[in-house]
Design an enzyme around this catalytic site. Sequence first.
Site, PDB file in Angstrom:
ATOM      1  N   TYR A  75      -2.054  -0.449  11.042  1.00 35.75           N
ATOM      2  CA  TYR A  75      -2.177  -1.120   9.738  1.00 35.75           C
ATOM      3  C   TYR A  75      -0.956  -0.826   8.869  1.00 35.75           C
ATOM      4  O   TYR A  75      -0.291  -1.747   8.381  1.00 35.75           O
ATOM      5  CB  TYR A  75      -3.464  -0.674   9.015  1.00 35.75           C
ATOM      6  CG  TYR A  75      -3.441  -0.987   7.528  1.00 35.75           C
ATOM      7  CD1 TYR A  75      -3.492  -2.297   7.077  1.00 35.75           C
ATOM      8  CD2 TYR A  75      -3.357   0.040   6.583  1.00 35.75           C
ATOM      9  CE1 TYR A  75      -3.446  -2.591   5.708  1.00 35.75           C
ATOM     10  CE2 TYR A  75      -3.323  -0.242   5.216  1.00 35.75           C
ATOM     11  CZ  TYR A  75      -3.358  -1.562   4.794  1.00 35.75           C
ATOM     12  OH  TYR A  75      -3.306  -1.842   3.444  1.00 35.75           O
ATOM     13  N   LYS A  97       2.045  -3.298   7.449  1.00 38.35           N
ATOM     14  CA  LYS A  97       2.339  -3.485   6.017  1.00 38.35           C
ATOM     15  C   LYS A  97       3.795  -3.093   5.728  1.00 38.35           C
ATOM     16  O   LYS A  97       4.470  -3.742   4.920  1.00 38.35           O
ATOM     17  CB  LYS A  97       1.382  -2.655   5.154  1.00 38.35           C
ATOM     18  CG  LYS A  97      -0.046  -3.152   5.107  1.00 38.35           C
ATOM     19  CD  LYS A  97      -0.224  -4.533   4.496  1.00 38.35           C
ATOM     20  CE  LYS A  97      -0.036  -4.570   3.002  1.00 38.35           C
ATOM     21  NZ  LYS A  97      -0.358  -5.908   2.432  1.00 38.35           N
ATOM     22  N   THR A 151       0.816  -1.216   0.000  1.00 35.94           N
ATOM     23  CA  THR A 151       0.000   0.000   0.000  1.00 35.94           C
ATOM     24  C   THR A 151       0.850   1.267   0.000  1.00 35.94           C
ATOM     25  O   THR A 151       1.986   1.255   0.484  1.00 35.94           O
ATOM     26  CB  THR A 151      -0.908  -0.015   1.249  1.00 35.94           C
ATOM     27  OG1 THR A 151      -1.523   1.252   1.389  1.00 35.94           O
ATOM     28  CG2 THR A 151      -0.129  -0.285   2.522  1.00 35.94           C
ATOM     29  N   ASP A 152       0.254   2.364  -0.461  1.00 36.82           N
ATOM     30  CA  ASP A 152       0.951   3.657  -0.376  1.00 36.82           C
ATOM     31  C   ASP A 152       1.027   4.175   1.064  1.00 36.82           C
ATOM     32  O   ASP A 152       1.789   5.092   1.357  1.00 36.82           O
ATOM     33  CB  ASP A 152       0.271   4.703  -1.282  1.00 36.82           C
ATOM     34  CG  ASP A 152      -1.193   4.963  -0.961  1.00 36.82           C
ATOM     35  OD1 ASP A 152      -1.744   4.330  -0.041  1.00 36.82           O
ATOM     36  OD2 ASP A 152      -1.799   5.828  -1.645  1.00 36.82           O
ATOM     37  N   GLU A 153       0.200   3.578   1.961  1.00 32.59           N
ATOM     38  CA  GLU A 153       0.162   4.101   3.337  1.00 32.59           C
ATOM     39  C   GLU A 153       1.487   3.915   4.078  1.00 32.59           C
ATOM     40  O   GLU A 153       1.716   4.557   5.095  1.00 32.59           O
ATOM     41  CB  GLU A 153      -0.967   3.442   4.134  1.00 32.59           C
ATOM     42  CG  GLU A 153      -2.311   3.698   3.512  1.00 32.59           C
ATOM     43  CD  GLU A 153      -3.486   3.601   4.482  1.00 32.59           C
ATOM     44  OE1 GLU A 153      -3.268   3.507   5.695  1.00 32.59           O
ATOM     45  OE2 GLU A 153      -4.622   3.618   3.987  1.00 32.59           O
TER      46      GLU A 153
HETATM   47  P1  NAD Z   1      -9.670  -7.262   2.149  1.00 33.26           P
HETATM   48  O1  NAD Z   1      -9.657  -6.981   3.610  1.00 33.26           O
HETATM   49  O2  NAD Z   1     -10.890  -6.980   1.353  1.00 33.26           O
HETATM   50  O3  NAD Z   1      -9.305  -8.795   1.895  1.00 33.26           O
HETATM   51  C1  NAD Z   1      -8.290  -9.462   2.583  1.00 33.26           C
HETATM   52  C2  NAD Z   1      -8.466 -10.954   2.337  1.00 33.26           C
HETATM   53  O4  NAD Z   1      -7.407 -11.637   3.018  1.00 33.26           O
HETATM   54  C3  NAD Z   1      -9.779 -11.511   2.888  1.00 33.26           C
HETATM   55  O5  NAD Z   1     -10.367 -12.375   1.948  1.00 33.26           O
HETATM   56  C4  NAD Z   1      -9.349 -12.281   4.133  1.00 33.26           C
HETATM   57  O6  NAD Z   1     -10.196 -13.385   4.426  1.00 33.26           O
HETATM   58  C5  NAD Z   1      -7.950 -12.727   3.744  1.00 33.26           C
HETATM   59  N1  NAD Z   1      -7.091 -12.981   4.896  1.00 33.26           N
HETATM   60  C6  NAD Z   1      -6.913 -12.204   5.994  1.00 33.26           C
HETATM   61  N2  NAD Z   1      -6.039 -12.758   6.834  1.00 33.26           N
HETATM   62  C7  NAD Z   1      -5.615 -13.913   6.244  1.00 33.26           C
HETATM   63  C8  NAD Z   1      -4.689 -14.925   6.610  1.00 33.26           C
HETATM   64  N3  NAD Z   1      -4.024 -14.872   7.776  1.00 33.26           N
HETATM   65  N4  NAD Z   1      -4.501 -15.951   5.768  1.00 33.26           N
HETATM   66  C9  NAD Z   1      -5.186 -16.044   4.590  1.00 33.26           C
HETATM   67  N5  NAD Z   1      -6.077 -15.119   4.208  1.00 33.26           N
HETATM   68  C10 NAD Z   1      -6.299 -14.063   5.022  1.00 33.26           C
HETATM   69  O7  NAD Z   1      -8.425  -6.481   1.565  1.00 33.26           O
HETATM   70  P2  NAD Z   1      -8.220  -5.800   0.137  1.00 33.26           P
HETATM   71  O8  NAD Z   1      -8.741  -4.421   0.185  1.00 33.26           O
HETATM   72  O9  NAD Z   1      -8.682  -6.717  -0.910  1.00 33.26           O
HETATM   73  O10 NAD Z   1      -6.637  -5.697   0.115  1.00 33.26           O
HETATM   74  C11 NAD Z   1      -5.840  -6.759  -0.415  1.00 33.26           C
HETATM   75  C12 NAD Z   1      -4.369  -6.390  -0.286  1.00 33.26           C
HETATM   76  O11 NAD Z   1      -4.134  -5.184  -0.996  1.00 33.26           O
HETATM   77  C13 NAD Z   1      -3.936  -6.118   1.151  1.00 33.26           C
HETATM   78  O12 NAD Z   1      -2.649  -6.637   1.302  1.00 33.26           O
HETATM   79  C14 NAD Z   1      -3.918  -4.599   1.266  1.00 33.26           C
HETATM   80  O13 NAD Z   1      -2.968  -4.181   2.196  1.00 33.26           O
HETATM   81  C15 NAD Z   1      -3.529  -4.216  -0.142  1.00 33.26           C
HETATM   82  N6  NAD Z   1      -4.015  -2.908  -0.612  1.00 33.26           N
HETATM   83  C16 NAD Z   1      -5.333  -2.572  -0.502  1.00 33.26           C
HETATM   84  C17 NAD Z   1      -5.766  -1.355  -1.015  1.00 33.26           C
HETATM   85  C18 NAD Z   1      -7.223  -0.952  -0.946  1.00 33.26           C
HETATM   86  O14 NAD Z   1      -7.547   0.195  -1.267  1.00 33.26           O
HETATM   87  N7  NAD Z   1      -8.143  -1.816  -0.557  1.00 33.26           N
HETATM   88  C19 NAD Z   1      -4.859  -0.478  -1.612  1.00 33.26           C
HETATM   89  C20 NAD Z   1      -3.512  -0.847  -1.694  1.00 33.26           C
HETATM   90  C21 NAD Z   1      -3.099  -2.075  -1.203  1.00 33.26           C
HETATM   91  O1  DAU Z   2      -4.169   3.978   0.459  1.00 33.52           O
HETATM   92  C1  DAU Z   2      -4.379   2.597   0.343  1.00 33.52           C
HETATM   93  C2  DAU Z   2      -5.232   2.132   1.503  1.00 33.52           C
HETATM   94  O2  DAU Z   2      -6.549   2.589   1.244  1.00 33.52           O
HETATM   95  C3  DAU Z   2      -5.219   0.611   1.688  1.00 33.52           C
HETATM   96  O3  DAU Z   2      -3.924   0.216   2.032  1.00 33.52           O
HETATM   97  C4  DAU Z   2      -6.192   0.200   2.789  1.00 33.52           C
HETATM   98  O4  DAU Z   2      -6.238  -1.206   2.879  1.00 33.52           O
HETATM   99  C5  DAU Z   2      -7.560   0.726   2.423  1.00 33.52           C
HETATM  100  O5  DAU Z   2      -8.488   0.412   3.435  1.00 33.52           O
HETATM  101  C6  DAU Z   2      -7.512   2.237   2.212  1.00 33.52           C
HETATM  102  O6  DAU Z   2      -7.248   2.919   3.460  1.00 33.52           O
HETATM  103  P1  DAU Z   2      -8.014   4.268   3.865  1.00 33.52           P
HETATM  104  O7  DAU Z   2      -7.958   4.425   5.317  1.00 33.52           O
HETATM  105  O8  DAU Z   2      -7.566   5.395   3.009  1.00 33.52           O
HETATM  106  O9  DAU Z   2      -9.498   3.847   3.363  1.00 33.52           O
HETATM  107  P2  DAU Z   2     -10.950   4.072   4.005  1.00 33.52           P
HETATM  108  O10 DAU Z   2     -11.931   3.703   2.952  1.00 33.52           O
HETATM  109  O11 DAU Z   2     -11.082   3.433   5.333  1.00 33.52           O
HETATM  110  O12 DAU Z   2     -10.998   5.639   4.194  1.00 33.52           O
HETATM  111  C7  DAU Z   2     -10.811   6.520   3.102  1.00 33.52           C
HETATM  112  C8  DAU Z   2     -10.879   7.924   3.651  1.00 33.52           C
HETATM  113  O13 DAU Z   2     -12.225   8.187   4.076  1.00 33.52           O
HETATM  114  C9  DAU Z   2     -10.002   8.137   4.867  1.00 33.52           C
HETATM  115  O14 DAU Z   2      -9.446   9.447   4.825  1.00 33.52           O
HETATM  116  C10 DAU Z   2     -10.967   8.018   6.044  1.00 33.52           C
HETATM  117  C11 DAU Z   2     -12.278   8.531   5.472  1.00 33.52           C
HETATM  118  N1  DAU Z   2     -13.507   7.914   6.030  1.00 33.52           N
HETATM  119  C12 DAU Z   2     -13.576   6.562   6.076  1.00 33.52           C
HETATM  120  C13 DAU Z   2     -14.694   5.946   6.606  1.00 33.52           C
HETATM  121  C14 DAU Z   2     -14.780   4.436   6.677  1.00 33.52           C
HETATM  122  C15 DAU Z   2     -14.555   8.707   6.444  1.00 33.52           C
HETATM  123  O15 DAU Z   2     -14.482   9.953   6.367  1.00 33.52           O
HETATM  124  N2  DAU Z   2     -15.645   8.106   6.961  1.00 33.52           N
HETATM  125  C16 DAU Z   2     -15.767   6.754   7.078  1.00 33.52           C
HETATM  126  O16 DAU Z   2     -16.809   6.256   7.592  1.00 33.52           O
END
Ligand code: NAD
Ligand code: DAU
Length: 356
Positions: free
Chosen positions: A159, A163, A133-135
Amino acid sequence: MSILVTGGAGFIGSNFVLDWLAQSDELVINLDKLTYAGNIENLQSLNSDHRHVFVQGDIGDSALVANLLAQHPPRAIINFAAESHVDRSIHGPEDFVQTNVVGTFRLLDAARAYWSGLQSDAKQNFRFLHVSTDEVYGSLGKEDPAFTETHRYEPNSPYSASKAASDHLVRAYHHTYGLPVLTTNCSNNYGPYHFPEKLIPLMIVNALAGKPLPVYGDGQQIRDWLYVKDHCSAIRRVLDAGHVGEVYNIGGWNEKPNLDIVHTVCALLDELSPRVDGKSYREQITFVADRPGHDRRYAIDASKIQRELGWKPAETFETGIRKTVLWYLENQNWVTNVQSGTYREWLEKNYTGRAA
Ligand code: NAD
Ligand code: DAU
């Protein structure tokens, strides 16, 4: 030939598996623990598809992973499995350390043992692609340039710290043991199958249910949004052509303040599924107490992957967000099914008493 995908029942992982099998007949072994975020229903269309082998299990279960690798020798492992929600990491960081740090370590170690035993070509061609992630780069000021791959790591939440630790372990396994790794750091994704604890799906689901749309703080935090299928195409490109040991940032050149995102979602819903009283969904916006340690701005400089691998996103935010809202409107059964008791408990825990 096969690939091992971990976390393939989650949001991005399930999109990746579906897109993979839409373009290739290569077998996918899908290892997922099915935590609250994993949803086998996302993969329903693959129920009788022999190209998809689903295994419920933990990436931290070394014996299980070693068996899987021996049974279905993959040419690559793509590691999506993680605890992924920042707010949950604030309420309970331990699961994040277990899966994102210890789990990734055990997966890497099993991959190393497997890779060490491969013969010439298979050994040379094997890849471990870690999805990050970019975080990990921390928060940017308003005028700062976007994150490049050499930006220093400054994770701010449990988180992102977990990561970051996993990224360092991946790097170390390459540097020390020669494991052929690739790391991708992507910005915020949105699209189909996004669990409604995250901003965009939560806003769609709450709006349609007539509930408040909770915006943290002043709503001026900036995220850089990418349609999930573009993230998946970038991962495929990195897997095909990425240079071993390299890191690739992935993003959509699409920075937007949260409040703008919420306004866009409301405008689309006003057009596609208007409220019965004729008022705008904007009326449901409620400002709530901010997320502790809330990062102010993320922005990805995705020029390396474009320059070196020729990848760029296919969707603009306008086309991607319209597809996303339509998907939620057309998949109301999925939306109902994901709102289990544990989901409602989470909403209670995160939002009760939070109104600003
Ligand atoms: P998600 O939470 O929707 O899915 C995670 C999946 O991993 C789930 O299906 C869960 O059951 C599985 N899981 C959790 N713990 C596990 C374990 N110990 N063993 C096997 N499986 C397990 O997450 P996502 O949003 O699909 O993100 C996927 C990946 O991409 C993550 O590594 C996250 O850090 C990264 N990522 C997410 C975003 C985003 O915006 N969602 C952006 C950049 C990177
Ligand atoms: O940047 C990549 C990341 O983006 C991934 O690594 C994470 O897995 C993914 O969850 C996401 O993280 P964020 O914290 O940015 O996503 P989230 O959707 O939780 O929140 C997006 C923005 O919106 C953040 O600034 C918090 C805000 N927010 C979120 C929720 C859930 C609100 O204002 N209200 C809300 O109820």
